[in-house]
Design a protein around this motif. Structure first.
Motif, PDB file in Angstrom:
ATOM      1  N   GLY A  97       0.407  -0.724   0.104  1.00 38.05           N
ATOM      2  CA  GLY A  97       0.047   0.038  -0.459  1.00 38.05           C
ATOM      3  C   GLY A  97       0.853   0.986   0.277  1.00 38.05           C
ATOM      4  O   GLY A  97       1.496   1.351   1.096  1.00 38.05           O
ATOM      5  N   VAL A  98       1.097   2.145  -0.802  1.00 35.88           N
ATOM      6  CA  VAL A  98       1.091   3.486  -1.165  1.00 35.88           C
ATOM      7  C   VAL A  98       0.882   4.301  -1.259  1.00 35.88           C
ATOM      8  O   VAL A  98      -0.726   4.829  -1.203  1.00 35.88           O
ATOM      9  N   ILE A 125      -4.639  -4.467  -9.777  1.00 33.62           N
ATOM     10  CA  ILE A 125      -3.740  -4.312  -8.490  1.00 33.62           C
ATOM     11  C   ILE A 125      -3.770  -3.585  -6.903  1.00 33.62           C
ATOM     12  O   ILE A 125      -4.356  -3.505  -6.540  1.00 33.62           O
ATOM     13  N   ASN A 126      -5.133  -1.652  -8.051  1.00 30.55           N
ATOM     14  CA  ASN A 126      -5.115  -1.034  -7.010  1.00 30.55           C
ATOM     15  C   ASN A 126      -5.926  -1.854  -6.165  1.00 30.55           C
ATOM     16  O   ASN A 126      -6.814  -1.224  -4.599  1.00 30.55           O
ATOM     17  N   SER A 127      -6.434  -2.382  -6.942  1.00 32.45           N
ATOM     18  CA  SER A 127      -7.877  -3.402  -5.613  1.00 32.45           C
ATOM     19  C   SER A 127      -7.788  -4.549  -4.910  1.00 32.45           C
ATOM     20  O   SER A 127      -8.453  -4.854  -4.158  1.00 32.45           O
ATOM     21  N   MET A 128      -6.322  -5.147  -4.635  1.00 35.38           N
ATOM     22  CA  MET A 128      -5.814  -5.761  -4.013  1.00 35.38           C
ATOM     23  C   MET A 128      -5.695  -5.309  -2.574  1.00 35.38           C
ATOM     24  O   MET A 128      -5.481  -4.460  -2.565  1.00 35.38           O
ATOM     25  N   THR A 129      -6.051  -6.820  -1.573  1.00 39.84           N
ATOM     26  CA  THR A 129      -5.788  -5.958  -0.082  1.00 39.84           C
ATOM     27  C   THR A 129      -4.307  -6.392   0.260  1.00 39.84           C
ATOM     28  O   THR A 129      -3.212  -6.798  -0.128  1.00 39.84           O
ATOM     29  N   PRO A 130      -3.813  -4.989   0.756  1.00 40.26           N
ATOM     30  CA  PRO A 130      -2.284  -4.478   0.668  1.00 40.26           C
ATOM     31  C   PRO A 130      -1.425  -5.911   1.914  1.00 40.26           C
ATOM     32  O   PRO A 130      -2.324  -5.901   2.614  1.00 40.26           O
ATOM     33  N   THR A 131      -0.622  -6.916   1.837  1.00 39.60           N
ATOM     34  CA  THR A 131      -0.442  -7.200   2.615  1.00 39.60           C
ATOM     35  C   THR A 131       1.284  -6.593   2.994  1.00 39.60           C
ATOM     36  O   THR A 131       1.700  -6.884   4.086  1.00 39.60           O
ATOM     37  N   VAL A 132       1.385  -5.468   2.801  1.00 43.24           N
ATOM     38  CA  VAL A 132       2.639  -4.235   3.442  1.00 43.24           C
ATOM     39  C   VAL A 132       2.018  -3.044   3.017  1.00 43.24           C
ATOM     40  O   VAL A 132       1.067  -2.121   2.094  1.00 43.24           O
ATOM     41  N   GLU A 133       2.051  -2.765   4.246  1.00 38.60           N
ATOM     42  CA  GLU A 133       1.208  -0.759   4.551  1.00 38.60           C
ATOM     43  C   GLU A 133       2.382   0.347   4.455  1.00 38.60           C
ATOM     44  O   GLU A 133       3.033   0.860   5.321  1.00 38.60           O
ATOM     45  N   ASP A 134       2.807   0.908   3.149  1.00 36.61           N
ATOM     46  CA  ASP A 134       3.501   1.850   3.914  1.00 36.61           C
ATOM     47  C   ASP A 134       3.236   3.259   3.200  1.00 36.61           C
ATOM     48  O   ASP A 134       4.029   4.176   1.957  1.00 36.61           O
ATOM     49  N   TYR A 135       2.392   4.117   3.409  1.00 36.43           N
ATOM     50  CA  TYR A 135       1.664   5.311   3.173  1.00 36.43           C
ATOM     51  C   TYR A 135       2.595   7.061   3.671  1.00 36.43           C
ATOM     52  O   TYR A 135       2.885   7.281   3.973  1.00 36.43           O
TER      53      TYR A 135
END
Length: 135
Positions: A97-98, A125-135
């Protein structure tokens, strides 16, 4: 007026599919800046780790991609061999997640990958659930 033109008129950004690939030599202990394209909220990170086998003692191959600012790991993989047998193998395959338009400074330690690292993005890909969040 078509739906796309109506959405563009309201400030919506058209999301386009794309990718960026780095060879294992380009991703060998290097710090690389990556700017997320407009409208992109997720990046798919993929790398196949070299397969460790055929050694009479213990050996391992490790690969990872890490944000240098906050140490978030975008992807991590390993392959381990003991007494001629692979005992553990995990390739890099994550959804990060970016923030759109943000430039990330990432450290690549991916020499032990078969063909380097690929970042992919797009509407699916935008609709996939992130496995890593880096906002």
């Amino acid at each position: 007026m078509g739906l796309n033109r109506m959405m563009m008129g309201k400030g919506e950004v058209k999301v386009e599919d794309g990718s960026k690939h780095w060879t294992f030599r380009e991703a060998d202990n290097k710090t690389i800046s990556f700017t997320v394209p407009k409208g992109i909220k997720r990046i798919k990170v993929v790398a196949v780790v070299d397969y460790a086998e055929d050694t009479e003692d213990y050996s391992s191959f490790y690969a990872n991609i890490k944000n240098t600012i906050n140490n978030k790991i975008w992807g991590e993989g390993i392959s381990e061999c003991e007494m001629l047998e692979n005992i553990n193998h995990v390739d890099i395959d994550s959804i990060v997640g970016v923030t759109p338009n943000k430039t990330y400074t990432l450290h690549f330690d991916c020499y032990y990958t078969t063909d380097g690292v690929t970042f992919s993005w797009g509407k699916a890909i935008n609709s996939m659930t992130p496995t890593v969040e880096d906002y």
